[in-house]
Design a protein around this motif. Structure first.
Motif, mmCIF file in Angstrom:
data_model
loop_
_atom_site.group_PDB
_atom_site.id
_atom_site.type_symbol
_atom_site.label_atom_id
_atom_site.label_comp_id
_atom_site.label_asym_id
_atom_site.label_seq_id
_atom_site.Cartn_x
_atom_site.Cartn_y
_atom_site.Cartn_z
ATOM 1 N N SER A 232 0.817 -1.229 0.000
ATOM 2 C CA SER A 232 0.000 0.000 0.000
ATOM 3 C C SER A 232 0.846 1.274 0.000
ATOM 4 C CB SER A 232 -0.921 0.021 1.226
ATOM 5 O OG SER A 232 -0.155 0.139 2.420
ATOM 6 N N ILE A 233 2.165 1.129 0.178
ATOM 7 C CA ILE A 233 3.030 2.315 0.247
ATOM 8 C C ILE A 233 3.203 2.918 -1.146
ATOM 9 C CG2 ILE A 233 5.315 3.167 0.896
ATOM 10 C CD1 ILE A 233 3.574 2.270 3.245
ATOM 11 N N THR A 234 3.097 4.249 -1.223
ATOM 12 C CA THR A 234 3.199 4.947 -2.503
ATOM 13 C C THR A 234 4.398 5.902 -2.492
ATOM 14 O OG1 THR A 234 1.865 6.845 -1.823
ATOM 15 C CG2 THR A 234 0.676 4.912 -2.655
ATOM 16 N N PRO A 235 4.859 6.317 -3.673
ATOM 17 C CA PRO A 235 5.914 7.323 -3.714
ATOM 18 C C PRO A 235 5.537 8.610 -2.988
ATOM 19 C CG PRO A 235 5.670 6.289 -5.870
ATOM 20 C CD PRO A 235 4.530 5.797 -5.026
ATOM 21 N N GLU A 236 4.237 8.937 -2.986
ATOM 22 C CA GLU A 236 3.778 10.142 -2.277
ATOM 23 C C GLU A 236 4.064 10.034 -0.778
ATOM 24 O OE1 GLU A 236 1.884 9.882 -6.128
ATOM 25 O OE2 GLU A 236 1.935 8.441 -4.469
ATOM 26 N N ASP A 237 3.861 8.837 -0.220
ATOM 27 C CA ASP A 237 4.144 8.634 1.202
ATOM 28 C C ASP A 237 5.631 8.809 1.496
ATOM 29 O OD1 ASP A 237 1.446 7.961 1.823
ATOM 30 O OD2 ASP A 237 1.805 5.924 1.087
ATOM 31 N N LEU A 238 6.461 8.307 0.603
ATOM 32 C CA LEU A 238 7.907 8.398 0.821
ATOM 33 C C LEU A 238 8.409 9.833 0.675
ATOM 34 C CD1 LEU A 238 8.957 5.145 -1.068
ATOM 35 C CD2 LEU A 238 8.601 5.457 1.372
ATOM 36 N N ARG A 239 7.818 10.578 -0.257
ATOM 37 C CA ARG A 239 8.194 11.991 -0.384
ATOM 38 C C ARG A 239 7.774 12.780 0.847
ATOM 39 N NH1 ARG A 239 6.874 11.232 -5.974
ATOM 40 N NH2 ARG A 239 4.740 11.909 -5.606
ATOM 41 N N ALA A 240 6.579 12.493 1.346
ATOM 42 C CA ALA A 240 6.103 13.182 2.545
ATOM 43 C C ALA A 240 6.983 12.845 3.743
ATOM 44 C CB ALA A 240 4.655 12.802 2.830
ATOM 45 N N ALA A 241 7.364 11.574 3.867
ATOM 46 C CA ALA A 241 8.239 11.159 4.966
ATOM 47 C C ALA A 241 9.549 11.926 4.918
ATOM 48 C CB ALA A 241 8.496 9.656 4.891
ATOM 49 N N GLU A 242 10.119 12.036 3.724
ATOM 50 C CA GLU A 242 11.374 12.766 3.544
ATOM 51 C C GLU A 242 11.247 14.202 4.031
ATOM 52 O OE1 GLU A 242 15.118 14.081 2.152
ATOM 53 O OE2 GLU A 242 14.395 12.011 2.271
ATOM 54 N N GLU A 243 10.181 14.883 3.635
ATOM 55 C CA GLU A 243 9.980 16.281 4.012
ATOM 56 C C GLU A 243 9.776 16.440 5.521
ATOM 57 O OE1 GLU A 243 6.776 17.757 1.696
ATOM 58 O OE2 GLU A 243 7.715 17.234 -0.214
ATOM 59 N N LEU A 244 9.196 15.425 6.147
ATOM 60 C CA LEU A 244 8.884 15.503 7.575
ATOM 61 C C LEU A 244 10.004 14.954 8.461
ATOM 62 C CD1 LEU A 244 5.185 14.353 7.193
ATOM 63 C CD2 LEU A 244 5.911 16.613 7.990
#
Length: 439
Positions: A232-244
């Motif tokens: 269920s993990i998406t690139p959007e989740d990984l980008r958000a994690a990086e920013e946070l």
């Protein structure tokens, strides 16, 4: 002169063949470190005719694993066939009943039948060593069972599956989808044709059940582990994690709580400053939190012929030295039975990604539903599809991604709040929820 330890090996695949080679190559070193020689005197495999580039002259071939296990000419039975059942189970039982020591890399067998086999080892005086079953070359079994025997462990967690870590690493670094990375992992041989055992978290769950037993003195129980995979993990989740300031990893986590031992496998956000966040690609890592000591993180290759074989040979060397540790660190009769901890009781921080409709009052509705469950928000990011952070804008037709990071709260509260938000019809699709594991 002490007679050499006579070893029989069942299974001559990648790992088994490497064990035979290393024992021959490291004969002098093994003898010096163990106080006696180590010799492979018998083997068995599905095909005797298969070309293996091994010098097996003078080595006896047993008809099957059970015959090898019962061979009075061996002292140590090494099982490298794999599988949670036959023929590995019966062969190991036979070897232990005859007083032989057993070395295995079989995590599935230990997770399912480890207690049964440990009882036989205790009764008949042989060793049951399985360092290679978890983390391959990472010496986490010995660390928990022997190195930290005088330490009360609070939590053990780690990256225990290289396939999943490889996929998440590629997704993060290259912005690729899960499906794209999985396909590439299969092409490179990191993932099986049917990858569900790895990517759905079951491989990690077997390993975690073993680590939890060693850490907390509980009976090994894979069915006590909550399991969730990474699909269920998406690139959007990984980008958000990086920013946070986070990175997403599939973790196996076993932790002592006031309500009992919680065992869980799921995608997790970890602070980028943590040791485990730095572990990329197919590498594995395990962190141990214990009373009176800073966290200990062990990092290394979690799979592969050479890495796994090195752990197998370390276990063989222990047998040669005469070490007979309790397989799970204490007598089986002293291991406590544990039940599956309901995830609804889990407490921690959460990442929540919602696709909010551009309607008047949407933000207020979401905030109200969270407040009703006493959920406090650490941070909130609202953005349009072009990635520009902004407040929820009126008049836009497409949903707006809203990312929330909560302070510690209960899982039950999070899902009650999200169910209410869905009933209010101010979001589209299903919310994405990822748990956060602090240092």
């Amino acid at each position: 002169m002490v007679a050499p330890l006579k070893v029989g090996i069942a299974g001559l695949g990648t790992v088994g063949a490497e064990v035979v080679r290393l024992i021959e190559q490291q004969a002098r070193t093994l003898s010096a470190r163990s106080g006696r020689g180590v010799q492979v005197v018998a083997v068995t495999a599905r095909s005797k005719a298969k070309k293996r580039k091994l010098d097996l002259r003078g080595v006896a071939w047993a008809k099957n694993p059970l015959d090898l296990a019962n061979d009075p000419g061996i002292d140590c039975f090494v099982e490298l066939m794999g599988g949670a059942g036959e023929p590995a189970l019966s062969a190991i039982e036979a070897a232990l009943k005859s007083g032989k020591s057993v070395v295995t890399a079989n995590k599935a067998l230990i997770a399912k039948h480890g207690l049964r086999l440990a009882k036989l080892a205790e009764k008949h005086g042989g060793a049951l060593n399985y360092e290679a079953a978890v983390g391959a070359a990472i010496p986490v079994i010995k660390t928990l069972r022997e190195g930290l025997a005088g330490t009360s462990v609070h939590r053990v967690y780690g990256i225990l599956n290289g396939t999943c870590n490889y996929i998440l690493t590629r997704m993060e670094q290259e912005g690729l989808s899960f499906a794209e990375c999985l396909k590439d992992a299969q092409r490179l041989g990191y993932a099986e044709a049917n990858p569900s055992f790895d990517v759905d978290g079951h491989d990690t769950a077997q390993k975690l059940a073993i680590l939890a037993s060693l850490a907390f003195g509980t009976a090994v129980a894979q069915n006590a582990v909550y399991v969730e995979g990474i699909s269920s993990i998406t690139p959007e989740d990984l980008r958000a994690a990086e920013e946070l300031g986070y990175r997403v990893k599939l973790l196996g986590v076993a932790v002592r709580t006031a309500k009992g031992i919680e065992q869980r496998v799921h995608p997790t956000m970890v602070p980028k400053s943590s040791s485990i966040a730095q572990v990329m690609g197919v590498t594995n890592a395990v962190t141990i939190d214990g009373e009176g000591i800073p966290p200990i993180t062990l990092v290394g290759p979690g799979a592969g012929g050479a890495a796994t074989a090195s752990a197998v040979i370390a276990d063989i060397a222990d047998v040669a030295r005469g070490i007979r540790a309790k397989p799970f660190g204490r007598p089986v009769e002293q291991l406590r039975v544990t039940s599956k901890a309901p995830m609804e009781r889990h407490e921690g921080g959460y990442y929540i990604r919602l696709m909010a409709r551009d309607l008047a009052g949407t933000a207020a509705t979401i905030a109200t539903r969270l407040a009703e469950q006493k959920i406090s928000i650490e941070s909130i990011v609202q953005r349009h599809a072009n990635g520009v952070d902004t407040a929820l804008a009126k008049g836009k037709s497409s949903p707006v991604p809203v990312i929330l990071i909560t302070y510690a709260t209960s899982e039950d509260a999070v899902y009650r709040a999200l169910e209410a938000v869905q009933r209010d019809k101010v979001i589209s699709g299903r919310p994405q929820v990822i748990r956060i594991e602090k240092n």
